[in-house]
Scaffold this motif. Structure first.
Motif, mmCIF file in Angstrom:
data_model
loop_
_atom_site.group_PDB
_atom_site.id
_atom_site.type_symbol
_atom_site.label_atom_id
_atom_site.label_comp_id
_atom_site.label_asym_id
_atom_site.label_seq_id
_atom_site.Cartn_x
_atom_site.Cartn_y
_atom_site.Cartn_z
ATOM 1 N N THR A 46 0.831 -1.191 0.000
ATOM 2 C CA THR A 46 0.000 0.000 0.000
ATOM 3 C C THR A 46 0.868 1.244 0.000
ATOM 4 O O THR A 46 1.981 1.258 0.503
ATOM 5 C CB THR A 46 -0.917 0.027 1.232
ATOM 6 N N ALA A 47 0.307 2.302 -0.567
ATOM 7 C CA ALA A 47 1.025 3.580 -0.604
ATOM 8 C C ALA A 47 1.253 4.097 0.810
ATOM 9 O O ALA A 47 2.276 4.734 1.080
ATOM 10 C CB ALA A 47 0.241 4.583 -1.436
ATOM 11 N N THR A 48 0.331 3.818 1.715
ATOM 12 C CA THR A 48 0.450 4.293 3.093
ATOM 13 C C THR A 48 1.719 3.761 3.754
ATOM 14 O O THR A 48 2.450 4.509 4.407
ATOM 15 C CB THR A 48 -0.784 3.865 3.921
ATOM 16 N N LEU A 49 1.996 2.486 3.572
ATOM 17 C CA LEU A 49 3.191 1.888 4.167
ATOM 18 C C LEU A 49 4.447 2.453 3.515
ATOM 19 O O LEU A 49 5.425 2.754 4.195
ATOM 20 C CB LEU A 49 3.159 0.367 4.028
ATOM 21 N N GLU A 50 4.402 2.614 2.211
ATOM 22 C CA GLU A 50 5.556 3.155 1.504
ATOM 23 C C GLU A 50 5.844 4.589 1.961
ATOM 24 O O GLU A 50 7.009 4.965 2.126
ATOM 25 C CB GLU A 50 5.315 3.123 -0.003
ATOM 26 N N ILE A 51 4.814 5.367 2.199
ATOM 27 C CA ILE A 51 4.988 6.741 2.682
ATOM 28 C C ILE A 51 5.582 6.736 4.087
ATOM 29 O O ILE A 51 6.504 7.502 4.385
ATOM 30 C CB ILE A 51 3.659 7.521 2.635
ATOM 31 N N ALA A 52 5.069 5.873 4.960
ATOM 32 C CA ALA A 52 5.594 5.786 6.325
ATOM 33 C C ALA A 52 7.069 5.385 6.299
ATOM 34 O O ALA A 52 7.890 5.950 7.036
ATOM 35 C CB ALA A 52 4.777 4.789 7.141
ATOM 36 N N TYR A 53 7.407 4.430 5.451
ATOM 37 C CA TYR A 53 8.793 3.993 5.297
ATOM 38 C C TYR A 53 9.649 5.159 4.800
ATOM 39 O O TYR A 53 10.716 5.438 5.344
ATOM 40 C CB TYR A 53 8.855 2.811 4.325
ATOM 41 N N ALA A 54 9.181 5.851 3.770
ATOM 42 C CA ALA A 54 9.926 6.983 3.202
ATOM 43 C C ALA A 54 10.124 8.091 4.237
ATOM 44 O O ALA A 54 11.187 8.735 4.269
ATOM 45 C CB ALA A 54 9.202 7.526 1.969
ATOM 46 N N ASN A 55 9.142 8.305 5.090
ATOM 47 C CA ASN A 55 9.277 9.317 6.155
ATOM 48 C C ASN A 55 10.379 8.943 7.133
ATOM 49 O O ASN A 55 11.135 9.815 7.586
ATOM 50 C CB ASN A 55 7.954 9.512 6.888
ATOM 51 N N GLU A 56 10.480 7.673 7.461
ATOM 52 C CA GLU A 56 11.541 7.226 8.370
ATOM 53 C C GLU A 56 12.915 7.369 7.714
ATOM 54 O O GLU A 56 13.878 7.777 8.367
ATOM 55 C CB GLU A 56 11.304 5.788 8.831
ATOM 56 N N LEU A 75 8.943 -1.207 9.631
ATOM 57 C CA LEU A 75 7.854 -0.915 8.699
ATOM 58 C C LEU A 75 7.986 -1.692 7.399
ATOM 59 O O LEU A 75 6.985 -2.133 6.827
ATOM 60 C CB LEU A 75 7.809 0.588 8.384
ATOM 61 N N GLY A 76 9.200 -1.862 6.923
ATOM 62 C CA GLY A 76 9.394 -2.490 5.630
ATOM 63 C C GLY A 76 9.621 -3.977 5.649
ATOM 64 O O GLY A 76 9.682 -4.620 4.602
ATOM 65 N N GLU A 111 2.944 3.026 17.724
ATOM 66 C CA GLU A 111 2.634 3.894 16.581
ATOM 67 C C GLU A 111 3.000 3.238 15.254
ATOM 68 O O GLU A 111 2.324 3.439 14.240
ATOM 69 C CB GLU A 111 3.289 5.278 16.717
ATOM 70 N N LEU A 112 4.053 2.414 15.242
ATOM 71 C CA LEU A 112 4.397 1.691 14.026
ATOM 72 C C LEU A 112 3.393 0.577 13.765
ATOM 73 O O LEU A 112 3.028 0.323 12.611
ATOM 74 C CB LEU A 112 5.813 1.124 14.104
ATOM 75 N N GLN A 113 2.960 -0.084 14.814
ATOM 76 C CA GLN A 113 1.947 -1.132 14.673
ATOM 77 C C GLN A 113 0.679 -0.562 14.048
ATOM 78 O O GLN A 113 0.092 -1.165 13.153
ATOM 79 C CB GLN A 113 1.634 -1.763 16.036
ATOM 80 N N ARG A 114 0.268 0.634 14.491
ATOM 81 C CA ARG A 114 -0.916 1.282 13.912
ATOM 82 C C ARG A 114 -0.703 1.571 12.432
ATOM 83 O O ARG A 114 -1.604 1.367 11.623
ATOM 84 C CB ARG A 114 -1.247 2.578 14.663
#
Length: 118
Positions: free
Chosen positions: A2-12, A38-39, A106-109
């Motif tokens: 999902t784009a959401t996970l990719e965005i969270a990963y990119a933010n980290e 996350l990844g 917060e990562l689990q969420r």
């Protein structure tokens, strides 16, 4: 993925780069560990997180971490292929590559919201 996970990963990863530029090594490692968590369930992100860790370890001339990351780069494909990953593991050389760890809330969420849980 999902784009959401990719965005969270990119933010980290962006936070890691910011910390690295500021020469804040501990914060940089912390952000790489979060990116790994996350990844971890997505092969491409999993490998990229270990490549980032390897690059940082090389820059720091940290032999133990370099060796650990090379080993994890060899193990990650097998873990992703078989689905036998130590969920929540931070991916660093100072922890067993086989030890599951608690995922920060917060990562689990973020993982659940992205629909990426195992």
């Amino acid at each position: 993925m999902t784009a959401t996970l990719e965005i969270a990963y990119a933010n980290e990863i962006a936070a890691y780069r910011e910390a690295r530029t500021a020469n804040e090594k501990q914060r940089a490692w912390h952000r790489l560990e979060r990116a790994h968590i996350l990844g971890q369930l997505r092969f491409g992100l999993h490998i990229r997180s270990h490549l980032q860790m390897l690059g940082f370890a090389v820059a720091l001339r940290d032999g133990r971490e370099i060796f650990g990351q090379l080993g994890r780069l060899a193990l990650a494909p097998l873990g992703n292929l078989t689905g036998r990953l130590p969920i929540g593991n931070t991916g660093r050389a100072h922890v067993s590559a086989f030890m599951p760890m608690e995922i920060p809330e917060e990562l689990q969420r973020q993982i659940i919201d992205a629909g990426a849980e195992n």
